[in-house]
Scaffold this motif. Sequence first.
Motif, mmCIF file in Angstrom:
data_model
loop_
_atom_site.group_PDB
_atom_site.id
_atom_site.type_symbol
_atom_site.label_atom_id
_atom_site.label_comp_id
_atom_site.label_asym_id
_atom_site.label_seq_id
_atom_site.Cartn_x
_atom_site.Cartn_y
_atom_site.Cartn_z
ATOM 1 N N LYS A 1 0.831 -1.215 0.000
ATOM 2 C CA LYS A 1 0.000 0.000 0.000
ATOM 3 C C LYS A 1 0.855 1.249 0.000
ATOM 4 O O LYS A 1 0.685 2.146 -0.819
ATOM 5 N N GLU A 2 1.751 1.273 0.927
ATOM 6 C CA GLU A 2 2.569 2.460 1.159
ATOM 7 C C GLU A 2 3.234 2.973 -0.114
ATOM 8 O O GLU A 2 3.136 4.158 -0.446
ATOM 9 N N ASP A 3 3.851 2.039 -0.821
ATOM 10 C CA ASP A 3 4.648 2.433 -1.980
ATOM 11 C C ASP A 3 3.722 2.789 -3.136
ATOM 12 O O ASP A 3 3.125 1.926 -3.764
ATOM 13 N N ASP A 4 3.635 4.058 -3.409
ATOM 14 C CA ASP A 4 2.671 4.504 -4.405
ATOM 15 C C ASP A 4 3.092 4.151 -5.833
ATOM 16 O O ASP A 4 2.265 4.016 -6.717
ATOM 17 N N ASN A 5 4.382 4.046 -6.035
ATOM 18 C CA ASN A 5 4.820 3.734 -7.382
ATOM 19 C C ASN A 5 4.899 2.225 -7.629
ATOM 20 O O ASN A 5 5.601 1.760 -8.497
ATOM 21 N N LEU A 6 4.130 1.482 -6.864
ATOM 22 C CA LEU A 6 4.030 0.051 -7.116
ATOM 23 C C LEU A 6 2.854 -0.203 -8.053
ATOM 24 O O LEU A 6 1.726 0.196 -7.761
ATOM 25 N N THR A 7 3.171 -0.830 -9.172
ATOM 26 C CA THR A 7 2.102 -1.197 -10.105
ATOM 27 C C THR A 7 1.211 -2.249 -9.479
ATOM 28 O O THR A 7 1.605 -2.934 -8.543
ATOM 29 N N ASP A 8 0.057 -2.387 -10.069
ATOM 30 C CA ASP A 8 -0.835 -3.461 -9.661
ATOM 31 C C ASP A 8 -0.146 -4.803 -9.908
ATOM 32 O O ASP A 8 -0.155 -5.691 -9.064
ATOM 33 N N LYS A 9 0.493 -4.917 -11.065
ATOM 34 C CA LYS A 9 1.207 -6.149 -11.428
ATOM 35 C C LYS A 9 2.308 -6.442 -10.414
ATOM 36 O O LYS A 9 2.541 -7.571 -10.022
ATOM 37 N N GLN A 10 2.985 -5.353 -10.031
ATOM 38 C CA GLN A 10 4.100 -5.518 -9.115
ATOM 39 C C GLN A 10 3.612 -6.097 -7.784
ATOM 40 O O GLN A 10 4.258 -6.965 -7.196
ATOM 41 N N ARG A 11 2.489 -5.595 -7.356
ATOM 42 C CA ARG A 11 1.904 -6.122 -6.122
ATOM 43 C C ARG A 11 1.639 -7.611 -6.253
ATOM 44 O O ARG A 11 1.983 -8.402 -5.382
ATOM 45 N N LYS A 12 1.031 -7.970 -7.364
ATOM 46 C CA LYS A 12 0.705 -9.381 -7.586
ATOM 47 C C LYS A 12 1.962 -10.238 -7.594
ATOM 48 O O LYS A 12 1.974 -11.362 -7.084
ATOM 49 N N ILE A 13 3.015 -9.698 -8.188
ATOM 50 C CA ILE A 13 4.277 -10.444 -8.224
ATOM 51 C C ILE A 13 4.801 -10.678 -6.813
ATOM 52 O O ILE A 13 5.180 -11.794 -6.456
ATOM 53 N N LEU A 14 4.780 -9.629 -6.003
ATOM 54 C CA LEU A 14 5.302 -9.756 -4.643
ATOM 55 C C LEU A 14 4.500 -10.766 -3.835
ATOM 56 O O LEU A 14 5.063 -11.608 -3.128
ATOM 57 N N VAL A 15 3.203 -10.703 -3.955
ATOM 58 C CA VAL A 15 2.351 -11.636 -3.222
ATOM 59 C C VAL A 15 2.631 -13.078 -3.667
ATOM 60 O O VAL A 15 2.843 -13.986 -2.846
ATOM 61 N N ALA A 16 2.676 -13.266 -4.993
ATOM 62 C CA ALA A 16 2.896 -14.609 -5.528
ATOM 63 C C ALA A 16 4.268 -15.142 -5.116
ATOM 64 O O ALA A 16 4.406 -16.288 -4.682
ATOM 65 N N ALA A 17 5.273 -14.291 -5.228
ATOM 66 C CA ALA A 17 6.631 -14.718 -4.898
ATOM 67 C C ALA A 17 6.734 -15.086 -3.421
ATOM 68 O O ALA A 17 7.340 -16.100 -3.062
ATOM 69 N N ASN B 1 9.080 -18.524 -13.738
ATOM 70 C CA ASN B 1 7.926 -18.921 -14.539
ATOM 71 C C ASN B 1 6.718 -19.213 -13.641
ATOM 72 O O ASN B 1 5.618 -18.709 -13.885
ATOM 73 N N GLU B 2 6.944 -19.972 -12.600
ATOM 74 C CA GLU B 2 5.865 -20.277 -11.649
ATOM 75 C C GLU B 2 5.302 -18.994 -11.033
ATOM 76 O O GLU B 2 4.087 -18.832 -10.916
ATOM 77 N N ILE B 3 6.212 -18.139 -10.617
ATOM 78 C CA ILE B 3 5.778 -16.885 -9.982
ATOM 79 C C ILE B 3 4.922 -16.094 -10.960
ATOM 80 O O ILE B 3 3.854 -15.593 -10.605
ATOM 81 N N ALA B 4 5.409 -16.000 -12.202
ATOM 82 C CA ALA B 4 4.676 -15.241 -13.216
ATOM 83 C C ALA B 4 3.270 -15.804 -13.393
ATOM 84 O O ALA B 4 2.282 -15.061 -13.412
ATOM 85 N N LYS B 5 3.193 -17.129 -13.485
ATOM 86 C CA LYS B 5 1.879 -17.759 -13.674
ATOM 87 C C LYS B 5 0.965 -17.463 -12.491
ATOM 88 O O LYS B 5 -0.183 -17.081 -12.661
ATOM 89 N N LYS B 6 1.504 -17.673 -11.293
ATOM 90 C CA LYS B 6 0.691 -17.467 -10.088
ATOM 91 C C LYS B 6 0.255 -16.007 -9.972
ATOM 92 O O LYS B 6 -0.837 -15.725 -9.476
ATOM 93 N N ALA B 7 1.125 -15.109 -10.426
ATOM 94 C CA ALA B 7 0.808 -13.686 -10.320
ATOM 95 C C ALA B 7 -0.076 -13.224 -11.478
ATOM 96 O O ALA B 7 -0.642 -12.125 -11.446
ATOM 97 N N GLY B 8 -0.183 -14.052 -12.486
ATOM 98 C CA GLY B 8 -0.978 -13.684 -13.649
ATOM 99 C C GLY B 8 -0.340 -12.599 -14.500
ATOM 100 O O GLY B 8 -1.021 -11.784 -15.112
ATOM 101 N N VAL B 9 0.992 -12.582 -14.527
ATOM 102 C CA VAL B 9 1.701 -11.619 -15.374
ATOM 103 C C VAL B 9 2.659 -12.361 -16.299
ATOM 104 O O VAL B 9 2.878 -13.553 -16.137
ATOM 105 N N ALA B 10 3.202 -11.648 -17.252
ATOM 106 C CA ALA B 10 4.190 -12.253 -18.137
ATOM 107 C C ALA B 10 5.524 -12.348 -17.404
ATOM 108 O O ALA B 10 5.802 -11.545 -16.505
ATOM 109 N N GLU B 11 6.301 -13.339 -17.808
ATOM 110 C CA GLU B 11 7.571 -13.546 -17.128
ATOM 111 C C GLU B 11 8.456 -12.302 -17.263
ATOM 112 O O GLU B 11 9.162 -11.923 -16.320
ATOM 113 N N GLY B 12 8.381 -11.686 -18.406
ATOM 114 C CA GLY B 12 9.187 -10.485 -18.631
ATOM 115 C C GLY B 12 8.889 -9.380 -17.645
ATOM 116 O O GLY B 12 9.778 -8.599 -17.279
ATOM 117 N N THR B 13 7.641 -9.311 -17.231
ATOM 118 C CA THR B 13 7.221 -8.243 -16.318
ATOM 119 C C THR B 13 7.984 -8.290 -14.996
ATOM 120 O O THR B 13 8.301 -7.259 -14.416
#
Lengths: 214, 214, 214, 214
Positions: free
Chosen positions: C13-29, C44-56
Motif C-alpha cells: 500500500k505504502e509504496d505509491d509507485n508500485l504497479t498493480d502487477k508488481q503487487r501481484k508479483i510480490l504476493v505470488a513470490a 515462470n511459476e511466480i509469473a503464472k501465479k501472479a498472472g503476469v508475463a515472465e518479462g514483467t
Amino acid sequence: MTEEINLLDEMLKEDDNLTDKQRKILVAATEMFAEKGFAATSTNEIAKKAGVAEGTIFRHYKTKKDLLLSIVTPMMVKMLGPIIIKDLNKVLDKDFERFEDFVRAMIINRQEFLEKNLKVVQIFLQEIPFHPELREQFIEHIGKKVVSRLIQIVGHYQSKGQIVQLPATTVIRLTASTIMGYFAAKYIINPKWNDEEEINQMIHFLKKGLTPDE
Amino acid sequence: MTEEINLLDEMLKEDDNLTDKQRKILVAATEMFAEKGFAATSTNEIAKKAGVAEGTIFRHYKTKKDLLLSIVTPMMVKMLGPIIIKDLNKVLDKDFERFEDFVRAMIINRQEFLEKNLKVVQIFLQEIPFHPELREQFIEHIGKKVVSRLIQIVGHYQSKGQIVQLPATTVIRLTASTIMGYFAAKYIINPKWNDEEEINQMIHFLKKGLTPDE
Amino acid sequence: MTEEINLLDEMLKEDDNLTDKQRKILVAATEMFAEKGFAATSTNEIAKKAGVAEGTIFRHYKTKKDLLLSIVTPMMVKMLGPIIIKDLNKVLDKDFERFEDFVRAMIINRQEFLEKNLKVVQIFLQEIPFHPELREQFIEHIGKKVVSRLIQIVGHYQSKGQIVQLPATTVIRLTASTIMGYFAAKYIINPKWNDEEEINQMIHFLKKGLTPDE
Amino acid sequence: MTEEINLLDEMLKEDDNLTDKQRKILVAATEMFAEKGFAATSTNEIAKKAGVAEGTIFRHYKTKKDLLLSIVTPMMVKMLGPIIIKDLNKVLDKDFERFEDFVRAMIINRQEFLEKNLKVVQIFLQEIPFHPELREQFIEHIGKKVVSRLIQIVGHYQSKGQIVQLPATTVIRLTASTIMGYFAAKYIINPKWNDEEEINQMIHFLKKGLTPDE
DNA sequence: TATGAATGAGCTTTCATTCAT
DNA sequence: TATGAATGAAAGCTCATTCAT
C-alpha cells in the motif's frame, strides 16, 4: 504336418558355441526390440531382462546394433533365404497342377512361418525403415532370389494358360498384396474369422482376378 | 483437377498463432522423424536444422513426444478424418454407376493425398507400432468412421449386383490390400512403370476378382 | 488493541509507485518462496501465479535474487528495525514496574508481529543460511541495535534487583530461547493448548529462573 | 570419555558394499548441501568435488533427491533414533539423583553428538522445511519415541518432587528451548565464552525455573 | 567368461534473462 | 509499461561402451 522351425529357437539350439547367457540375451533383446523398438530399448533393460550383467552383452556383441543384426540378419541370410528357396522347391517340386493349388500351398507355408517367428518378423518390419544396410542386405540376399524364383513360377502357370498374360511382377504384386493383406488383417486387427473359409475366398478371388481374359 | 492439400503446409498456414520459428520446427521435425525415426532423432538436431535454439522447441511443445503428436495427430483427427469422409462423399455423390469407377476415383484421390503427404504418412506408419495412444486415436477417430462408411458403399454396389456377395469387410480387405500393395510398390520399390496402365490392370483385376459368381 | 501491521500489505500500500502487477508479483513470490524455497521456485511459476508475463518480473526486479531481497530486506531494514525499536520504546516508556510485565508485553507484541508476517519471517529464516548478504544485513542493521537496546533493558531490571546478576547477553539468551521455543512449538507443532495459560507458565518459569540468588 | 561417533564416517566405514567413489560422493554432497543448500547444489558440482564422473552419481543414487535422503535418512532412522534411545538409557540407567545432573549429562551427550555431526544436522535443519517426507519420517521414526521417553523421565523427577507439576510437554519444551538456545548461540553466533561456566549458569537457571512452587 | 563400477558424451528439459513489439 | 517469444547455458539424468577384477 509342419516342418517349419522357430528361427530364434533354431539359432539358439543349433549354435553350439552359444553360451547360456548369450541365449538369454537374444531372447530378451528380441522381446524388447519387438515391443519398444531398437532405438528406444536400452542395453541396460536388455541386461536386466536377460538376467546378465550389462558388460556381458558387449562381450558377445561389439555394439548394440550388432545385437540387432545378429537377431535379424540370420533370419534373412541364413534362414529366410534358404528356407524360402527350399520351400519353394518343395512347393514347385510337387508341380501343382493348378495355380490356385500353388497359392494355397504358399499361403499355408508362409502362415506357419509367420506364426512361429512373429517377433523377429515384427522387428524386421519395424526397423527396416531406419537401417539402410538392412534394406540392402534384404534386397541383395533375399529379395532378388525370391523374386526371380517367383517370376519363373508365374511364367510356368502363364505358359499353361492358367493365368493372365500380365507382366510377371504385376502378377506377383497382385498376389502378394492380397496374401499380405490377409496376414496384416489377421495379425494386426486380429478378427474373429474362420481362417479356412477366409483363405478359400481369397484364393477364389485371386483365381478369378487372374484368370486369362477370353 | 486436384484440390488435395498438403497437410503440413495447411497446418502451417492456417494456424495464425503459429510463430515463424514454430513453423520451422515442425518442418525440421517432420523431415528428421521421417528419416531417422522419432526415438533416434534428438531435439538438438531438430533445433539445429530448424535454425532455432533448443529451448524454443520446448516453449511450444512441452515434450518431444508432444512435438510428434502435434505433427501426426492433426493429420488424423483434424484432417485425415474429415477429408476422407468429405472425399468419400464427393466420390459417392457422383454415384458412380460402376464399382470399378468408384475404385478408380478412390485410387486417384488417395494417390494425390499420399503424394502430398508422404513424409507425415511415413512417420505415422513408422511410429504407430511404438505408440499405443497413436494406435487408439487412429482406430477411434478415423478407423471406425472410415470402415463403416466403406461398408455402406460395398453394400450399395452389392445390392446393384455388381460385386460378389462376400462379407463387406472381406471385400474391403481384398480391395484395400490390392490398392495399398500398389502404393507400397510405387513408393518403396519405386519401379519405372506406367502408372495409368498399372492402375488399369489393377482395376481390371479387382473387377474380375470381385465379380459375382454366376 | 493491536497496531501491528502486516509488512507485506504495508509495503504494497505504502509504496505509491508500485504497479498493480508488481503487487501481484510480490504476493505470488512470497507465497512460493515460503512454500518451496527460493532456489526451487522458478520465475515462470511466480509469473503464472501472479498472472503476469515472465518479462514483467524482470522489468521490476533486475534478477530473481532482487525479488527475494525486495521481499525480505524491507522487512528487516525498513520495518523490522524501526518497528522493533519503536515498539521497544513503547514498551520501555511504560516503564513496567516488574521484569515479568516487560516480558509479557514483549511476548504479546512479538506474537502479533509474527501472526501477521508468518510467511515473510518463514522465508527469512529459511533463506538466511544460504545468503551471506542477508545475514550481514541483518546483523548490521537490526541485530546490533536490538541487542544493545535489550542490554540496556536488562541492566535496568538488574539495577532494580529484580533479576540475577548474570551477563546481560546470557539473560537475553535465556529469555529469548524460552520465548522462541514457545513460538516454535506454537507455529510448527501447532499444539492445542491454551495460549494464555502457557504464556503465564512460561513467564513464571522465567521469573523464577532469573530471580537473583539470595 | 566420548564414545560418540561421526554419523557420516560411521556410515561410510560400516557399509561394506560402498564403493570408494560412493564414499567420495557422499562426503562431497554433504559438504555442498550444507554450504549451498540442496536445491542450489548441482550434481555436476558434486561430481567435480568428489572427483568422479557425473554418471557415477546416478549409478548409485537414482535421483539427486535420493542422494539427499541417503545422507539424511540414515542419520535419523538408523543412527539418531537408536543412539538417542541408547544414550538416554545410558543417561537414565545411572539414575541421576537430581534432575539437574540428568540435564547436565544430556547437554554434554548431545553436545558431543552435535560437534561430530554438524554438517549433517545442518543439512537436516535447512532442508526439512522443503521436504514433507523428511518431516514425516522424522516425526514418525524419531520424534514420537524421543518425546515419549522424555515424558517418562520428567514424570520420574516430578514424582521425586524435584520439578514443578507442569504438563510434561511444557517442562520438556522449556528445557529443550533453553538447551537449544545455548547450542544455537554457540554454533551460529560463535561467542567467545566459557562453555563450562555458561552450562553451569544454564543449569542453575533451569533448576530454579523448574523448582516446585512452595 | 562374466561382472558391474565407471565413464563422459549426449539426452531431454528447465531456467533466468533478454528484447522486439 | 507489459508482453511473451526466444535464447543458450546449465540442469538432472540416460546411455552405450570400457575395463579392472
